[in-house]
Design a protein around this motif. Structure first.
Motif, short mmCIF file in Angstrom:
data_model
loop_
_atom_site.label_atom_id
_atom_site.label_comp_id
_atom_site.label_asym_id
_atom_site.label_seq_id
_atom_site.Cartn_x
_atom_site.Cartn_y
_atom_site.Cartn_z
N VAL A 211 2.59 3.51 6.04
CA VAL A 211 1.42 3.87 5.23
C VAL A 211 0.94 5.26 5.58
O VAL A 211 0.71 6.12 4.72
CB VAL A 211 0.27 2.85 5.43
N PHE B 186 -5.57 8.39 -5.05
CA PHE B 186 -5.63 7.71 -3.77
C PHE B 186 -6.45 6.43 -3.89
O PHE B 186 -6.01 5.34 -3.49
CB PHE B 186 -6.22 8.64 -2.70
N LEU B 187 -7.64 6.55 -4.49
CA LEU B 187 -8.50 5.38 -4.64
C LEU B 187 -7.84 4.33 -5.53
O LEU B 187 -7.91 3.12 -5.26
CB LEU B 187 -9.84 5.79 -5.25
N CYS C 220 -5.28 2.51 -3.55
CA CYS C 220 -5.93 1.57 -2.62
C CYS C 220 -6.37 0.31 -3.36
O CYS C 220 -6.11 -0.82 -2.91
CB CYS C 220 -7.18 2.20 -2.00
N ALA C 221 -7.04 0.51 -4.50
CA ALA C 221 -7.57 -0.64 -5.24
C ALA C 221 -6.44 -1.53 -5.72
O ALA C 221 -6.51 -2.76 -5.61
CB ALA C 221 -8.39 -0.14 -6.43
N PHE D 74 0.83 -1.21 0.00
CA PHE D 74 0.00 0.00 0.00
C PHE D 74 0.87 1.26 0.00
O PHE D 74 0.68 2.17 -0.81
CB PHE D 74 -0.92 -0.04 1.23
N ALA E 61 -3.51 -1.82 -4.39
CA ALA E 61 -2.93 -2.50 -3.22
C ALA E 61 -3.76 -3.72 -2.83
O ALA E 61 -3.23 -4.77 -2.49
CB ALA E 61 -2.80 -1.53 -2.06
#
Ligand code: NA
Ligand code: NA
Lengths: 164, 431, 300
Positions: B249, B268-269, B272-273, B63, B275
């Motif tokens: 993180v 950012f999203l 996240c996805a 992440f 990761a």
């Protein structure tokens, strides 16, 4: 059939969004453990156990989406030596095998989940069986997504990742 | 009998193109059926294999790496590395090596490293007149150092693979990898320089001066601070390894979102996805490898392999060489995590028997497996590099030898000189 | 048949590992070579929790585990894990050899296990960078515990800050000061090399939770009665052997840790015993459990 593709796309998108939420929750759990230890001098004993449980759910969703987006690493060089017609047949067999694994995963997950539902998980007070629910969820999703790939191969189009 | 089923079904599934994790899973199922045991055991081992606290560091490192990838740290590291060695012959190649090593300390996996640095450096080098094969080879080899840097999730994977065989602490291995990482970097620099001179690549302007170096370093520093959080945090007893990864993180979020202000909500999203998906792939492999490990223990594969090797030779250096060759062959076909998880229980005991410490074995294994990332048929780092460089794997392979050879030399140094791996831990951690 | 048995300890000569191997020899003799047991130690087949589940479904024949992970499965196993319950090792051995021990082993049967024997695991005490002499000393201490409700409650009752952490991280935790203390028996204090990190081993002897040898009931039920009896007898006969090995191991480890500079601290145990009320209130809830606790206390 378009409906089925849309269903799978929706499921994959929802799974990934839920997984993102869980990932952030896991980070929060572990951070809270540090804060508890230093700031409150009272280590939250549930934090580690909850983080480990949530990461299972997050991983299983990630695994399933990985199947749909063809994210799992494998050997492909040999297949490319075959004529196109065989390549497609082989790809269908591979997806069938992955689906078989999904079925076994869901079935075994269900056996463990029900078999261990009456045992209490330390620190969280939840049934031990909740550890195995992710297998049921991921197994089912893997089957759905593999079938989508097989249909796409038969009809000769690609599966588009739902969210990148 | 059961072992034959395991080996044959695994190879067939792999050759058919079944993803490695599923090939391991399905061959485990076939084996357990052959043994007349319940299939449910395979999945119990899988869940158990994923539910280990130290493994939480893996999603965290992945992440943090993704956040840094989208958050502008790569550009700043490139600028710093350029100011430092950009003026030397083949300067961009050299700064690529330095940059990849530094970014490896932040992103912790060769794959993240090559994605981040490669997408900045490879186009830049091509624009400046370097050949694509050189650009790709320099980047992909420099990126391998990421496997040895403090954020490496493969370090965690190895530590866990030693459970029950030897006690290797995450901190001990992190510290042990630092000098070998430096050796690898020096070998990379030498190869990059040697090839640049041979091909007559241009020098590029004069040294920018130490003030500029300091300025660009300061800009890159907040990102690089992650290395300090991990090393300092664990060494001082503020965090466990897992907690330091979670803190990395948070720090990555702060740096990219508030300090550099280069991380948008969309990015950012996306981070996240990505990761989540990568974690799914890596942890599935780890979990299902636990099922594989169950059979290896049940049918005593490590003991049998050890006895077989001992019957061939009693010379320690030959044993170590054989282990390296076998790891190399397996690493050609398997991904890094899979090789570590499958081979550690088999080869660690035999190397230990011939006097290699588990920590040194770990460093050796990490370098060896990392090299496998740059060879087809399964060479994830190489594939990404080639995709960025717009060049085929075949073309890259034709000129890979100076780079590959340099790292093989580094591998042999680490294999036969224990002090490179063991001296720093003994100074920093005692005993 | 060559049965399979699991153990998590690394040493091939650890008392519990050696005891099951010894039992295998006894069984082999008793059955004229028909049955024996192969021990897979080092956690090769899985953690204690995992091997318990494997044993339950018949994928594994025997498992040797600590009694604690059985607490969630059969409630009567809770009794011998209770803190400050046994007055001494002799008291513990007497109780487990007697009707209370039998009742607990028998209780496992309705959950899919044949409880064969209890083995010793000694007494667990607190070790840290500071000596613990009485209850006042544990106040606010960050003490590592296993992931278990009972252990968290026990440390809470001592006024400490219970910090669950996997065993593999404890050495670093103690060394760097992230933890103030951990707790275990002397052979583990030695085996995990924790005595290199912290010097004071304070004899709180707060728990004497024993080890258990369990057999899969699914496997057991398929055997003829004579062979079932042979297994039960071989297991019982291995207990004395294990205890002897245990005492030797403990003495050996004690010498090692003392040689390594560890200091053994005597403790005012009464101050701790008085604080345990809440723990008993929380976990000894049914009439059955209360009766068993009383029976233990009444065993002279
Ligand atoms: Na890595
Ligand atoms: Na490879």
């Amino acid at each position: 059939m378009l409906l089925y593709t849309r269903l799978c796309a929706g499921l994959s998108r929802a799974s990934l969004m839920l997984a993102v939420f869980l990932l952030l929750a896991v980070v929060a759990c572990v951070q809270w453990q540090v804060i508890g230890r230093y700031v409150l001098n009272d280590t939250p004993t549930w934090a580690e156990a909850l983080a480990l449980l949530l990461v299972l759910y997050m991983t299983s969703l990630g695994v399933a989406v990985g199947v749909r987006d063809a994210g799992h690493i494998g050997l492909e060089s040999l297949a490319t030596l075959l004529p196109e017609r065989f390549q497609r047949k082989l790809a269908i067999v591979v997806h069938l095998l992955v689906a078989t694994f999904g079925v076994l995963m869901a079935k075994s997950g269900w056996l463990w989940a029900t078999g261990k539902w009456n045992e209490k998980k330390p620190m969280l007070g939840l049934p031990e069986g909740v550890d195995y629910i992710p297998l049921v969820v991921a197994g089912t999703l893997i089957v759905l997504f593999s079938v989508e790939h097989i249909i796409a191969l038969v009809r000769g189009h690609d599966v588009e990742p739902a969210w990148n | 009998m059961e072992l034959t089923v395991l080996a044959i079904s695994f190879v067939i599934l792999l050759l058919m193109g079944v993803p490695v994790a599923f090939a391991i899973g399905l061959s485990s199922v076939a084996t357990i059926l052959a043994a007349g045991l319940p299939v449910a055991v395979v999945f119990q081992k899988m869940v158990g294999g994923m539910q280990i606290f130290s493994f939480l560091a893996i999603p965290f490192f992945i992440f943090a790496g993704e956040l840094m990838l989208y958050g502008g740290i790569a550009d700043r590291i490139v600028r710093f590395a350029n100011s430092l060695v950009g003026h030397v012959r083949g300067g961009l190649g050299m700064s690529n090596v330095v940059g990849c090593t530094l970014f490896g300390g932040v992103a912790g996996s060769p794959l993240a490293d090559v994605s981040a640095m490669g997408s900045v450096m490879i186009p830049l080098m091509k624009k400046e007149g370097y050949h694509a094969d050189y650009a790709v080879n320099v980047t992909t080899h420099a990126a391998l150092v990421g496997a040895l840097m403090p954020t490496s999730h493969n370090i965690i994977i190895f530590t866990l693979a030693t459970t029950g065989i030897a006690s290797v602490s995450v901190l001990g291995l992190i510290v042990a990898c630092l000098i070998p990482a430096l050796i690898l970097t020096l070998c990379n620099l030498a190869a990059a320089y040697f090839v640049a001179v041979k091909r007559g690549y241009p020098t590029r302007g004069d040294f920018v001066g130490w003030a500029e170096v300091a300025r660009s370093f300061a800009a890159a520093l907040p990102g690089l601070f992650i290395i300090l959080i991990i090393l300092g945090g664990i060494l001082s007893g503020v965090f466990t390894a897992t907690e330091s990864a979670a803190t990395a993180v948070i720090w990555a979020l702060v740096v990219t979102g508030l300090v550099y202000r280069s991380l948008s909500w969309k990015h950012f999203l996306k981070a996240c996805a990505k990761a989540c998906k990568t974690t799914g792939v890596v942890l599935l492999l780890i979990g299902i490898s636990a099922a594989f490990g169950y059979f290896m223990a049940l049918y005593e594969v490590p003991q049998k392999t050890g006895a077989l090797m001992s019957s061939v030779t009693q010379e320690a250096w030959l044993i170590f060489l054989m282990v390296n060759v076998m790891l190399f062959v397996l690493g050609t076909f398997l991904d890094m995590a899979a090789t570590i998880l499958i081979c550690t229980p088999i080869f660690l005991p035999i190397c230990a028997q011939y006097g290699m410490s588990p920590v040194q074995f770990g460093v050796m294994m990490l370098i060896n497996c990392a090299l496998g990332l740059n060879t087809p048929p399964v060479g994830t780092t190489q594939f990404v590099g080639c995709a960025i460089g717009g060049i085929s794997v075949g073309e890259v392979m034709r000129t890979i030898w100076p780079f590959y050879g340099a790292l093989v030399a580094a591998l042999l140094l680490v294999t036969y000189v224990p002090a490179f791996s063991l001296w720093l831990p003994s100074v920093l951690l005692g005993k | 048949t060559e049965f399979r048995s699991s153990d998590v300890h690394n040493s091939d000569d650890y008392p519990t590992v050696a005891a099951v191997k010894y039992m295998s020899d006894l069984l082999k003799t008793a059955t004229g070579g028909k049955h024996s047991i192969k021990v897979f130690n080092k956690g090769a087949l899985g953690s204690e929790k995992e091997t318990i589940d494997q044993t339950k479904i018949g994928a594994l024949d025997f498992t040797r585990v600590n009694i604690s992970p059985m607490n969630a499965i059969c409630s009567k196993t809770m009794v011998p894990t209770m803190p400050f319950l046994f007055r001494s090792v002799d008291h513990m051995r007497k109780v487990l050899d007697g009707p209370v021990g039998e009742e607990i082993l028998k209780d496992c049967e309705q959950h899919g296990f044949v409880g064969l024997a209890f083995y010793d695991s000694g007494a667990r005490s607190i070790y840290g960078k500071k000596p613990v002499k009485s209850l006042a000393d544990t106040k606010g201490m960050k003490i590592r515990v296993q992931q278990s409700d009972l252990w968290v409650a026990l440390m809470g009752a001592m006024g400490a800050n219970p910090t669950p952490m996997p065993i593999g991280e404890v050495y670093t935790g103690l060394k760097t000061g992230l933890l103030d203390a951990a707790e275990n028996n002397v052979p583990s204090y030695d085996g995990f090399k924790h005595y290199e990190a912290v010097k004071y081993y304070s004899r709180t002897e707060h728990s004497m939770a024993p080890e258990m040898l369990l057999m899969s009931k699914a496997v057991y039920d398929k055997l003829p009665p004579a062979e079932q009896q042979a297994i039960r007898k071989a297991a019982k006969d291995s207990v004395a052997f294990q205890r002897k090995k245990w005492d030797e191991q403990e003495a050996k480890s004690l010498a090692v840790v003392k040689g390594g500079g560890a200091e053994i601290v005597e403790v005012d145990k009464a101050s701790f015993e008085k604080a345990m009320g809440p723990v008993y209130d929380k976990f000894i809830t049914t009439p059955d459990l209360k009766r068993l606790v009383k029976a233990v206390q009444d065993t002279k």
